[in-house]
Design a protein around this motif. Structure first.
Motif, PDB file in Angstrom:
ATOM      1  N   TRP A  42       0.838  -1.183   0.000  1.00  0.00           N
ATOM      2  CA  TRP A  42       0.000   0.000   0.000  1.00  0.00           C
ATOM      3  C   TRP A  42       0.880   1.241   0.000  1.00  0.00           C
ATOM      4  N   PHE A  43       0.503   2.220  -0.801  1.00  0.00           N
ATOM      5  CA  PHE A  43       1.281   3.445  -0.908  1.00  0.00           C
ATOM      6  C   PHE A  43       0.438   4.642  -0.507  1.00  0.00           C
ATOM      7  N   SER A  44       1.093   5.631   0.017  1.00  0.00           N
ATOM      8  CA  SER A  44       0.455   6.903   0.295  1.00  0.00           C
ATOM      9  C   SER A  44       1.317   7.964  -0.377  1.00  0.00           C
ATOM     10  N   TYR A  45       0.685   8.810  -1.122  1.00  0.00           N
ATOM     11  CA  TYR A  45       1.416   9.825  -1.878  1.00  0.00           C
ATOM     12  C   TYR A  45       1.407  11.153  -1.122  1.00  0.00           C
ATOM     13  N   ASP A  46       1.860  11.103   0.136  1.00  0.00           N
ATOM     14  CA  ASP A  46       1.840  12.302   0.976  1.00  0.00           C
ATOM     15  C   ASP A  46       2.839  13.351   0.519  1.00  0.00           C
ATOM     16  N   SER A  47       3.901  12.931  -0.141  1.00  0.00           N
ATOM     17  CA  SER A  47       4.912  13.900  -0.555  1.00  0.00           C
ATOM     18  C   SER A  47       4.453  14.739  -1.748  1.00  0.00           C
ATOM     19  N   LEU A  48       3.393  14.321  -2.414  1.00  0.00           N
ATOM     20  CA  LEU A  48       2.855  15.125  -3.506  1.00  0.00           C
ATOM     21  C   LEU A  48       2.039  16.266  -2.920  1.00  0.00           C
ATOM     22  N   LYS A  49       2.353  17.440  -3.306  1.00  0.00           N
ATOM     23  CA  LYS A  49       1.646  18.615  -2.781  1.00  0.00           C
ATOM     24  C   LYS A  49       0.863  19.265  -3.911  1.00  0.00           C
ATOM     25  N   ARG A  50      -0.222  18.617  -4.278  1.00  0.00           N
ATOM     26  CA  ARG A  50      -1.084  19.128  -5.343  1.00  0.00           C
ATOM     27  C   ARG A  50      -2.390  19.595  -4.737  1.00  0.00           C
ATOM     28  N   ASN A  51      -2.909  20.648  -5.254  1.00  0.00           N
ATOM     29  CA  ASN A  51      -4.216  21.121  -4.824  1.00  0.00           C
ATOM     30  C   ASN A  51      -5.319  20.588  -5.716  1.00  0.00           C
ATOM     31  N   SER A  52      -4.939  19.955  -6.796  1.00  0.00           N
ATOM     32  CA  SER A  52      -5.899  19.473  -7.766  1.00  0.00           C
ATOM     33  C   SER A  52      -6.415  18.089  -7.397  1.00  0.00           C
ATOM     34  N   LYS A  53      -7.727  17.964  -7.262  1.00  0.00           N
ATOM     35  CA  LYS A  53      -8.330  16.659  -7.021  1.00  0.00           C
ATOM     36  C   LYS A  53      -8.097  15.753  -8.222  1.00  0.00           C
ATOM     37  N   PHE A  54      -8.119  16.333  -9.397  1.00  0.00           N
ATOM     38  CA  PHE A  54      -7.943  15.554 -10.621  1.00  0.00           C
ATOM     39  C   PHE A  54      -6.590  14.847 -10.643  1.00  0.00           C
ATOM     40  N   ALA A  55      -5.543  15.511 -10.140  1.00  0.00           N
ATOM     41  CA  ALA A  55      -4.206  14.905 -10.111  1.00  0.00           C
ATOM     42  C   ALA A  55      -4.207  13.649  -9.247  1.00  0.00           C
ATOM     43  N   TYR A  56      -4.824  13.726  -8.075  1.00  0.00           N
ATOM     44  CA  TYR A  56      -4.878  12.559  -7.195  1.00  0.00           C
ATOM     45  C   TYR A  56      -5.762  11.460  -7.775  1.00  0.00           C
ATOM     46  N   ILE A  57      -6.858  11.836  -8.399  1.00  0.00           N
ATOM     47  CA  ILE A  57      -7.727  10.833  -9.017  1.00  0.00           C
ATOM     48  C   ILE A  57      -6.966  10.093 -10.112  1.00  0.00           C
ATOM     49  N   CYS A  58      -6.184  10.816 -10.896  1.00  0.00           N
ATOM     50  CA  CYS A  58      -5.382  10.179 -11.950  1.00  0.00           C
ATOM     51  C   CYS A  58      -4.342   9.230 -11.355  1.00  0.00           C
ATOM     52  N   ILE A  59      -3.714   9.628 -10.275  1.00  0.00           N
ATOM     53  CA  ILE A  59      -2.701   8.789  -9.636  1.00  0.00           C
ATOM     54  C   ILE A  59      -3.322   7.484  -9.151  1.00  0.00           C
ATOM     55  N   TYR A  60      -4.460   7.586  -8.463  1.00  0.00           N
ATOM     56  CA  TYR A  60      -5.073   6.388  -7.888  1.00  0.00           C
ATOM     57  C   TYR A  60      -5.851   5.570  -8.913  1.00  0.00           C
ATOM     58  N   ALA A  61      -6.252   6.170 -10.018  1.00  0.00           N
ATOM     59  CA  ALA A  61      -6.934   5.423 -11.077  1.00  0.00           C
ATOM     60  C   ALA A  61      -5.925   4.718 -11.988  1.00  0.00           C
ATOM     61  N   GLY A  62      -4.664   5.098 -11.919  1.00  0.00           N
ATOM     62  CA  GLY A  62      -3.632   4.519 -12.775  1.00  0.00           C
ATOM     63  C   GLY A  62      -3.561   2.997 -12.744  1.00  0.00           C
TER      64      GLY A  62
END
Length: 129
Positions: free
Chosen positions: A4-24
């Protein structure tokens, strides 16, 4: 279990960016399974047809269990749950206070402390003898 991974080091304000990461992972498995299925349907990969059919089955199996929102072992959300929380509530659901596996540096520090105690006890025993 422990991948399991957590992308805490990514500092994005965009919900779309996180959705793309987790949908990958979901999209990668789905794309690969559909590509292999298309190749099989067009008469390619016939030499190992049984293998590829089972591969496709398990690829869709993993897509299913990763896309349906649920909480997995140790209370970790799967990718589908994280995406659902992002879309519905606008927040990430992948934060957890305690790690599943301790960090390597933490384990090394603990090991060094234990070795120091062992050395001290060994020296005390040598002095007492």
């Amino acid at each position: 279990m422990y991948s399991w991974f957590s992308y805490d080091s990514l500092k994005r304000n965009s919900k779309f960016a996180y959705i793309c990461i987790y949908a990958g992972p979901i999209l990668a498995n789905l794309t690969f399974a559909l590509t292999i299925n298309a190749l099989l349907a067009n008469g390619m990969l016939q030499d190992y047809k049984t293998f590829w059919e089972r591969f496709i089955f398990y690829a869709f199996y993993y897509v299913l269990f990763d896309a349906i929102p649920m909480v997995t072992a140790y209370g970790k959300p799967n990718n589908g749950m994280i995406i659902y929380e992002m879309l519905r509530h606008g927040k990430r659901a992948d934060h957890r206070n305690e790690p599943l596996i301790p960090a390597t540096s933490d384990v090394e520090m603990q090991y060094q402390e234990e070795m120091k105690k062992i050395k001290e006890l060994t020296e005390e025993n040598e002095v007492d003898e």
